[in-house]
Design an enzyme around this catalytic site. Structure first.
Site, PDB file in Angstrom:
ATOM      1  N   GLU A  64       0.720  -1.373  -0.070  1.00 23.99           N
ATOM      2  CA  GLU A  64       0.008  -0.151   0.185  1.00 23.99           C
ATOM      3  C   GLU A  64       0.876   1.297   0.000  1.00 23.99           C
ATOM      4  O   GLU A  64       0.540   2.159  -1.032  1.00 23.99           O
ATOM      5  CB  GLU A  64      -0.933  -0.020   1.349  1.00 23.99           C
ATOM      6  CG  GLU A  64      -1.647  -1.067   1.406  1.00 23.99           C
ATOM      7  CD  GLU A  64      -1.378  -2.113   2.268  1.00 23.99           C
ATOM      8  OE1 GLU A  64      -2.221  -3.018   2.832  1.00 23.99           O
ATOM      9  OE2 GLU A  64      -0.289  -2.724   2.119  1.00 23.99           O
ATOM     10  N   GLU A 298      10.799 -40.295   6.220  1.00 23.22           N
ATOM     11  CA  GLU A 298      10.633 -39.819   7.435  1.00 23.22           C
ATOM     12  C   GLU A 298       9.808 -38.851   7.432  1.00 23.22           C
ATOM     13  O   GLU A 298       8.827 -38.417   8.330  1.00 23.22           O
ATOM     14  CB  GLU A 298      12.033 -39.573   8.109  1.00 23.22           C
ATOM     15  CG  GLU A 298      12.788 -40.725   8.556  1.00 23.22           C
ATOM     16  CD  GLU A 298      13.729 -40.410   9.598  1.00 23.22           C
ATOM     17  OE1 GLU A 298      13.598 -40.018  10.612  1.00 23.22           O
ATOM     18  OE2 GLU A 298      14.949 -40.513   9.374  1.00 23.22           O
TER      19      GLU A 298
END
Length: 356
Positions: A64, A298
């Protein structure tokens, strides 16, 4: 009545188009802003584009503020009063490294704020509406929300869980081998390798196992002719190993000019604990797994992989190294939102991971 309905539809359509325009700008910041989100913004008055901007990197002005500065630089400062700003994420309303964007919007005299999605952070969620509305600014959220959420998915996950978004990237032959016959480690063609390096550009860290360091001596950097934007650092290189003393001290990740961005974790039991540390201490939002079959298993069995990217090369009869080592997974996984594309001589399959 019918005329009013058509006008409402036209306004809604225009709002969606301009949020999508802001989203295109936000793409430029992807992989550069962590731990902040990549956000884009555009400012319009009637059909005139006054200014545009995106968040470049953490610590610098938000989208902005960049759009407001762009409008001023282009000589539109006096036209900001009564204009509309379109931003992909709810404007920030609190002080951090930069002042709140809500105040900048109010000070500029902007009369209408349209944003894509609400900030998922509980400290900020929904606060912008109250701040802006109390200053007489019209606010509308949830415009093209699905597109904005999909784009910000890794950051949303990290904010909500405290852990980085984990992408498993694998290159394999048609028969699921991650090395070619004869021990050749390079499976993918040139275009697919460039795709991998673009993935690295949009990631904050790359994780491998100790065996990969010992066998491949990888650089784990962004190369392959990919242009690196100013201010973008090479990804963190993370190694999971049973024993750090068995890692070669002259490996590239310990001896090159980026060696200060190499982290070693030894005999890790608490994977989630490491993930939380990577986010909290190093600001890592997107983590790319480029490990071998044992370590990848894993991660999958701990249900810690959110996204899967597999490069499939047109070879059969690869070496001994499997994509996933060991027996069947305890819990079957399935891809959703799957995308498949041709990439030179290879194919890329990408999707979100979930349990079946």
């Amino acid at each position: 009545m019918e005329s009013s309905f058509r006008m409402d539809n036209a306004q809604a359509s225009q709002d969606r188009a301009r949020i999508l325009q802001a989203l295109e700008l936000a793409q430029r910041g992807f992989g550069l802003t962590s731990p902040n989100p990549p956000v884009g913004a555009v400012i319009y008055k009637d059909d005139r584009l006054l200014g545009s901007g995106y968040h470049h990197r953490a610590g610098e002005p938000h989208a902005e503020r960049m759009a407001l500065a762009d409008a001023v630089e282009k000589g539109h400062a006096n036209e900001l009063k009564g204009s509309t700003i379109y931003v992909t994420l709810e404007p920030c309303s609190s002080y951090g490294k930069t002042p709140p964007c809500t105040q900048g919007i109010i000070d500029a005299g902007i009369s209408r704020v349209i944003y894509g999605m609400v900030d998922p952070d509980e400290r900020h969620r929904g606060r912008a509406d109250a701040v802006l509305q109390s200053a007489g600014v019209e606010v509308k959220g949830g415009v093209e929300e699905e597109a904005c959420r999909a784009f910000l998915r890794p950051w949303i996950h990290t904010v909500c869980t405290g852990c980085p978004w984990v992408i498993a990237k694998i290159a394999a032959t048609l028969d699921g081998r991650i090395v070619r016959a004869g021990g050749e480690h390079r499976i993918s063609g040139e275009k697919a390798r460039k795709y991998t390096h673009r993935l690295r550009l949009r990631s904050d860290a790359i994780l491998v196992g100790g065996q990969t360091v010992r066998t491949d001596n990888p650089e784990l950097t962004i190369r392959c002719g990919i242009e690196i934007p100013d201010g973008k650092e090479q990804p963190w290189r993370i190694v999971f190993t049973r024993s750090a003393r068995h890692l070669p001290s002259d490996a590239k990740i310990f001896s090159d000019k980026h060696s200060n961005r190499t982290l070693v974790y030894e005999a890790v039991e608490d994977f989630q604990g490491v993930l939380r540390e990577l986010y909290k201490k190093y600001g890592i939002v997107t983590l790319l797994l480029e490990c071998g079959g044992h370590l990848l298993r894993e991660w999958l069995e701990r249900d810690l992989v959110q996204e899967w990217v597999q490069i499939v090369s047109p070879y059969i009869g690869g070496g001994d190294n499997l994509l996933l080592s060991g027996s069947d997974l305890r819990v079957e996984k399935i891809l959703s939102d799957t995308q498949t594309r041709r990439c030179g001589e290879d194919f890329i399959i990408r999707g979100l991971l979930s349990k079946s």
